[in-house]
Motif scaffolding. Sequence first.
Motif, PDB file in Angstrom:
ATOM      1  N   GLU A   7      11.030  24.437   7.515  1.00  0.00           N
ATOM      2  CA  GLU A   7      11.563  24.514   8.867  1.00  0.00           C
ATOM      3  C   GLU A   7      12.182  23.171   9.255  1.00  0.00           C
ATOM      4  O   GLU A   7      11.666  22.109   8.903  1.00  0.00           O
ATOM      5  N   VAL A   8      13.277  23.232   9.982  1.00  0.00           N
ATOM      6  CA  VAL A   8      13.931  22.006  10.436  1.00  0.00           C
ATOM      7  C   VAL A   8      14.262  22.136  11.917  1.00  0.00           C
ATOM      8  O   VAL A   8      14.834  23.134  12.351  1.00  0.00           O
ATOM      9  N   ARG A   9      13.855  21.136  12.679  1.00  0.00           N
ATOM     10  CA  ARG A   9      14.118  21.103  14.111  1.00  0.00           C
ATOM     11  C   ARG A   9      15.044  19.952  14.490  1.00  0.00           C
ATOM     12  O   ARG A   9      15.759  20.030  15.475  1.00  0.00           O
ATOM     13  N   ARG A  33      16.032  26.586   9.023  1.00  0.00           N
ATOM     14  CA  ARG A  33      15.439  26.007   7.821  1.00  0.00           C
ATOM     15  C   ARG A  33      16.460  25.082   7.157  1.00  0.00           C
ATOM     16  O   ARG A  33      17.651  25.136   7.458  1.00  0.00           O
ATOM     17  N   ILE A  34      15.962  24.237   6.263  1.00  0.00           N
ATOM     18  CA  ILE A  34      16.857  23.297   5.589  1.00  0.00           C
ATOM     19  C   ILE A  34      18.004  24.040   4.919  1.00  0.00           C
ATOM     20  O   ILE A  34      19.154  23.601   4.951  1.00  0.00           O
ATOM     21  N   VAL A  78      18.620  23.205  16.399  1.00  0.00           N
ATOM     22  CA  VAL A  78      18.293  21.875  15.913  1.00  0.00           C
ATOM     23  C   VAL A  78      18.859  20.821  16.857  1.00  0.00           C
ATOM     24  O   VAL A  78      19.882  21.029  17.500  1.00  0.00           O
ATOM     25  N   ALA A 106      12.911  13.656  12.414  1.00  0.00           N
ATOM     26  CA  ALA A 106      13.778  14.560  11.654  1.00  0.00           C
ATOM     27  C   ALA A 106      13.057  15.140  10.447  1.00  0.00           C
ATOM     28  O   ALA A 106      12.179  14.506   9.855  1.00  0.00           O
ATOM     29  N   GLN A 107      13.464  16.349  10.082  1.00  0.00           N
ATOM     30  CA  GLN A 107      12.997  16.973   8.840  1.00  0.00           C
ATOM     31  C   GLN A 107      14.076  16.903   7.748  1.00  0.00           C
ATOM     32  O   GLN A 107      13.815  17.230   6.603  1.00  0.00           O
ATOM     33  N   LEU A 108      15.295  16.449   8.136  1.00  0.00           N
ATOM     34  CA  LEU A 108      16.384  16.345   7.166  1.00  0.00           C
ATOM     35  C   LEU A 108      17.282  15.184   7.541  1.00  0.00           C
ATOM     36  O   LEU A 108      17.626  15.014   8.717  1.00  0.00           O
ATOM     37  N   VAL A 135      17.777  16.862  12.790  1.00  0.00           N
ATOM     38  CA  VAL A 135      18.553  16.405  11.630  1.00  0.00           C
ATOM     39  C   VAL A 135      19.239  15.097  12.005  1.00  0.00           C
ATOM     40  O   VAL A 135      19.856  14.985  13.073  1.00  0.00           O
ATOM     41  N   GLY A 177      13.444  17.764  -0.727  1.00  0.00           N
ATOM     42  CA  GLY A 177      13.158  18.649   0.398  1.00  0.00           C
ATOM     43  C   GLY A 177      13.119  20.094  -0.045  1.00  0.00           C
ATOM     44  O   GLY A 177      13.814  20.490  -0.989  1.00  0.00           O
TER      45      GLY A 177
END
Length: 287
Positions: free
Chosen positions: A37-39, A4-5, A258, A60-62, A41, A32
């Motif tokens: 959830e982050v996969r 997760r972030i 990630v 990206a999620q971040l 970056v 954010g």
Amino acid sequence: MTARIEDVVGALEASYPPGRAESWDAVGLVCGDPAAEVRRVAFCVDPVEETVEEALDFGAQLLVAHHPLLLSGVHGVPADDHKGRLVHRMIRSGLGLYCAHTNADTANPGVSDALAAALGITVTGPLCPHREGADTGLGRIGALAEPEPFERFVRRVAERLPGTAWGVRGAGDPRRPIERVAVCGGSGDSNLDTAAAAGVDAYVTADLRHHPAAEHLARREVPGNRVPNLVDVAHWASEWPWCRQAADIVTSALPDSVEVLVSARRTDPWTVHAHGTATTETGRMPE
């Protein structure tokens, strides 16, 4: 394992403690959901439209950036403002933004360690330690494996950092042997005196200004003074090696959780460089 972030933030803040940031700085999670959830970056120097789009193209999620997006105080983020537009774009796309700035500058390892490693310099300690004997602080001092003429050292810097229109500039005797070197990622002319006191042969940093540099070099005329030659690079180029360092911190902390991307977008603001030709062989302007 699902990351997760907040897990990515935890890994980064273990290496770059927010408490080490300057009081005027703005570091941490800008937007954010920490529980999201982050996969994937992405990492960059500047959180600008180009790097945001690159992060989104990567899925990206971040996005982790060195420079803060909202450094100055703001009272709103309307979508018709360029920074507000970025915030809206990221939130709508599910992309978080985390910034590590002066806390990454002074960490061990930090921004200047990444710069030194890129130049082939073995670090021996900070240029401006947080306190006597500390291994954290601004800038780094180190040494090359073997001495080399300053002219060759300037070429080394140009060859090992990403190219920019700003280029790499050197000031000092081209034949001077360079072995001990100080580096400071980002703007470093406030530490010219510290670099001189450290007894290094050269000082590599960004954003060197005319008067501080000229006054620094003029001290060579005083008997007994041994000031370092200067190497001036683009601000963005001096900090870009940090992106890989930060990415490695995340992949080490969250293996197999990630994927990472180090941005290849050159976000240095200078895009055109031209050499002037209006001089004679004597260096005087023609009439």
